[in-house]
Write a protein that holds these residues in place. Structure first.
Motif, PDB file in Angstrom:
ATOM      1  N   ALA A   1       0.824  -1.208   0.000  1.00 20.07           N
ATOM      2  CA  ALA A   1       0.000   0.000   0.000  1.00 20.07           C
ATOM      3  C   ALA A   1       0.860   1.260   0.000  1.00 20.07           C
ATOM      4  N   GLU A   2       2.092   1.155   0.519  1.00 16.28           N
ATOM      5  CA  GLU A   2       2.975   2.319   0.571  1.00 16.28           C
ATOM      6  C   GLU A   2       3.687   2.503  -0.766  1.00 16.28           C
ATOM      7  N   LEU A   3       3.895   3.760  -1.131  1.00 16.04           N
ATOM      8  CA  LEU A   3       4.643   4.056  -2.347  1.00 16.04           C
ATOM      9  C   LEU A   3       6.139   3.913  -2.070  1.00 16.04           C
ATOM     10  N   PRO A   4       6.915   3.564  -3.090  1.00 13.61           N
ATOM     11  CA  PRO A   4       8.364   3.445  -2.900  1.00 13.61           C
ATOM     12  C   PRO A   4       8.967   4.777  -2.459  1.00 13.61           C
ATOM     13  N   PRO A   5      10.030   4.728  -1.650  1.00 13.42           N
ATOM     14  CA  PRO A   5      10.702   5.966  -1.238  1.00 13.42           C
ATOM     15  C   PRO A   5      11.144   6.759  -2.475  1.00 13.42           C
ATOM     16  N   GLY A   6      11.017   8.066  -2.391  1.00 13.53           N
ATOM     17  CA  GLY A   6      11.433   8.923  -3.493  1.00 13.53           C
ATOM     18  C   GLY A   6      10.366   9.176  -4.535  1.00 13.53           C
ATOM     19  N   THR A   7       9.185   8.561  -4.386  1.00 14.41           N
ATOM     20  CA  THR A   7       8.107   8.808  -5.338  1.00 14.41           C
ATOM     21  C   THR A   7       7.624  10.246  -5.179  1.00 14.41           C
ATOM     22  N   ASP A   8       7.631  11.004  -6.271  1.00 15.36           N
ATOM     23  CA  ASP A   8       7.229  12.412  -6.254  1.00 15.36           C
ATOM     24  C   ASP A   8       5.917  12.553  -7.010  1.00 15.36           C
ATOM     25  N   LEU A   9       4.815  12.629  -6.266  1.00 20.34           N
ATOM     26  CA  LEU A   9       3.488  12.703  -6.892  1.00 20.34           C
ATOM     27  C   LEU A   9       3.224  14.036  -7.581  1.00 20.34           C
ATOM     28  N   SER A  10       4.134  14.987  -7.437  1.00 18.00           N
ATOM     29  CA  SER A  10       3.984  16.233  -8.196  1.00 18.00           C
ATOM     30  C   SER A  10       4.547  16.070  -9.606  1.00 18.00           C
ATOM     31  N   LYS A  11       5.271  14.957  -9.841  1.00 20.04           N
ATOM     32  CA  LYS A  11       5.878  14.707 -11.147  1.00 20.04           C
ATOM     33  C   LYS A  11       5.473  13.371 -11.758  1.00 20.04           C
ATOM     34  N   GLU A  12       4.990  12.436 -10.933  1.00 23.50           N
ATOM     35  CA  GLU A  12       4.695  11.081 -11.403  1.00 23.50           C
ATOM     36  C   GLU A  12       3.214  10.759 -11.260  1.00 23.50           C
ATOM     37  N   SER A  13       2.728   9.930 -12.166  1.00 25.76           N
ATOM     38  CA  SER A  13       1.354   9.428 -12.108  1.00 25.76           C
ATOM     39  C   SER A  13       1.406   7.989 -11.641  1.00 25.76           C
ATOM     40  N   VAL A  14       0.685   7.702 -10.554  1.00 27.66           N
ATOM     41  CA  VAL A  14       0.713   6.364  -9.973  1.00 27.66           C
ATOM     42  C   VAL A  14      -0.718   5.843  -9.863  1.00 27.66           C
ATOM     43  N   LEU A  15      -0.942   4.655 -10.414  1.00 25.94           N
ATOM     44  CA  LEU A  15      -2.232   3.966 -10.296  1.00 25.94           C
ATOM     45  C   LEU A  15      -2.111   2.955  -9.176  1.00 25.94           C
ATOM     46  N   VAL A  16      -2.974   3.029  -8.196  1.00 26.45           N
ATOM     47  CA  VAL A  16      -2.964   2.088  -7.084  1.00 26.45           C
ATOM     48  C   VAL A  16      -4.380   1.592  -6.839  1.00 26.45           C
ATOM     49  N   GLY A  17      -4.479   0.477  -6.162  1.00 30.04           N
ATOM     50  CA  GLY A  17      -5.796  -0.027  -5.818  1.00 30.04           C
ATOM     51  C   GLY A  17      -5.733  -1.398  -5.207  1.00 30.04           C
ATOM     52  N   LYS A  18      -6.912  -1.990  -5.090  1.00 27.52           N
ATOM     53  CA  LYS A  18      -7.051  -3.328  -4.524  1.00 27.52           C
ATOM     54  C   LYS A  18      -7.889  -4.184  -5.460  1.00 27.52           C
ATOM     55  N   VAL A  19      -7.561  -5.467  -5.444  1.00 25.80           N
ATOM     56  CA  VAL A  19      -8.392  -6.469  -6.097  1.00 25.80           C
ATOM     57  C   VAL A  19      -9.215  -7.103  -4.989  1.00 25.80           C
ATOM     58  N   THR A  20     -10.535  -7.149  -5.174  1.00 29.27           N
ATOM     59  CA  THR A  20     -11.421  -7.751  -4.174  1.00 29.27           C
ATOM     60  C   THR A  20     -12.413  -8.679  -4.864  1.00 29.27           C
ATOM     61  N   ASP A  21     -13.064  -9.507  -4.050  1.00 28.90           N
ATOM     62  CA  ASP A  21     -14.152 -10.338  -4.560  1.00 28.90           C
ATOM     63  C   ASP A  21     -15.495  -9.739  -4.162  1.00 28.90           C
ATOM     64  N   GLY A  22     -15.471  -8.471  -3.823  1.00 34.96           N
ATOM     65  CA  GLY A  22     -16.674  -7.764  -3.387  1.00 34.96           C
ATOM     66  C   GLY A  22     -16.686  -7.528  -1.899  1.00 34.96           C
ATOM     67  N   SER A  23     -16.040  -8.431  -1.137  1.00 32.56           N
ATOM     68  CA  SER A  23     -16.007  -8.254   0.312  1.00 32.56           C
ATOM     69  C   SER A  23     -14.621  -8.490   0.910  1.00 32.56           C
ATOM     70  N   SER A  24     -13.793  -9.257   0.226  1.00 27.31           N
ATOM     71  CA  SER A  24     -12.459  -9.583   0.755  1.00 27.31           C
ATOM     72  C   SER A  24     -11.386  -9.299  -0.281  1.00 27.31           C
ATOM     73  N   PRO A  25     -10.165  -8.967   0.169  1.00 28.57           N
ATOM     74  CA  PRO A  25      -9.066  -8.767  -0.771  1.00 28.57           C
ATOM     75  C   PRO A  25      -8.706 -10.085  -1.461  1.00 28.57           C
ATOM     76  N   VAL A  26      -8.226  -9.973  -2.688  1.00 30.50           N
ATOM     77  CA  VAL A  26      -7.794 -11.142  -3.453  1.00 30.50           C
ATOM     78  C   VAL A  26      -6.300 -11.004  -3.722  1.00 30.50           C
ATOM     79  N   GLY A  27      -5.510 -11.801  -3.040  1.00 32.15           N
ATOM     80  CA  GLY A  27      -4.074 -11.828  -3.262  1.00 32.15           C
ATOM     81  C   GLY A  27      -3.722 -12.804  -4.362  1.00 32.15           C
ATOM     82  N   GLY A  28      -2.586 -12.590  -4.997  1.00 33.24           N
ATOM     83  CA  GLY A  28      -2.113 -13.499  -6.032  1.00 33.24           C
ATOM     84  C   GLY A  28      -2.789 -13.350  -7.376  1.00 33.24           C
ATOM     85  N   ALA A  29      -3.580 -12.306  -7.556  1.00 37.02           N
ATOM     86  CA  ALA A  29      -4.221 -12.066  -8.855  1.00 37.02           C
ATOM     87  C   ALA A  29      -3.213 -11.447  -9.813  1.00 37.02           C
ATOM     88  N   TYR A  30      -3.291 -11.825 -11.065  1.00 37.92           N
ATOM     89  CA  TYR A  30      -2.482 -11.170 -12.089  1.00 37.92           C
ATOM     90  C   TYR A  30      -3.221  -9.911 -12.499  1.00 37.92           C
TER      91      TYR A  30
END
Length: 99
Positions: free
Chosen positions: A9-38
């Motif tokens: 969930a944390e961005l890598p050190p040195g990430t500058d959101l004033s210069k970089e575009s970062v897409l983040v999020g979660k994969v869920t099945d509607g109620s629980s997180p889904v790990g190991g999804a491609y």
């Protein structure tokens, strides 16, 4: 095999959101997180751009240029996708629900 760095969930050190575009999020099945999804990033024409594996807590992250993107998740729990528009530098969050 996917060679992407571990997703957190944390961005890598040195990430500058004033210069970089970062897409983040979660994969869920509607109620629980889904790990190991491609999780695949597709450009506005549907072309494959990148792939990561979601963390145990369902997190994924991509660095992307401005534009319209499709985030597609493939998992044992099912598949799903979401569109996101990146307008410039900053953090862009979207959840992908699989079914």
């Amino acid at each position: 095999m996917c060679g992407a760095p571990e997703q957190t969930a944390e961005l890598p050190p040195g990430t500058d959101l004033s210069k970089e575009s970062v897409l983040v999020g979660k994969v869920t099945d509607g109620s629980s997180p889904v790990g190991g999804a491609y999780v695949r990033l597709l450009d506005s024409t549907g072309e494959f751009t990148a792939e990561v594996v979601s963390s145990a807590s369902g997190d994924y992250r991509f660095f992307a240029r401005p534009g319209t993107w499709t985030v597609r998740a493939l998992s044992r729990s099912g598949n799903g996708q979401a569109e996101v528009t990146v307008g410039g530098p900053g953090l862009f969050t979207t959840e992908v629900e699989v079914a």
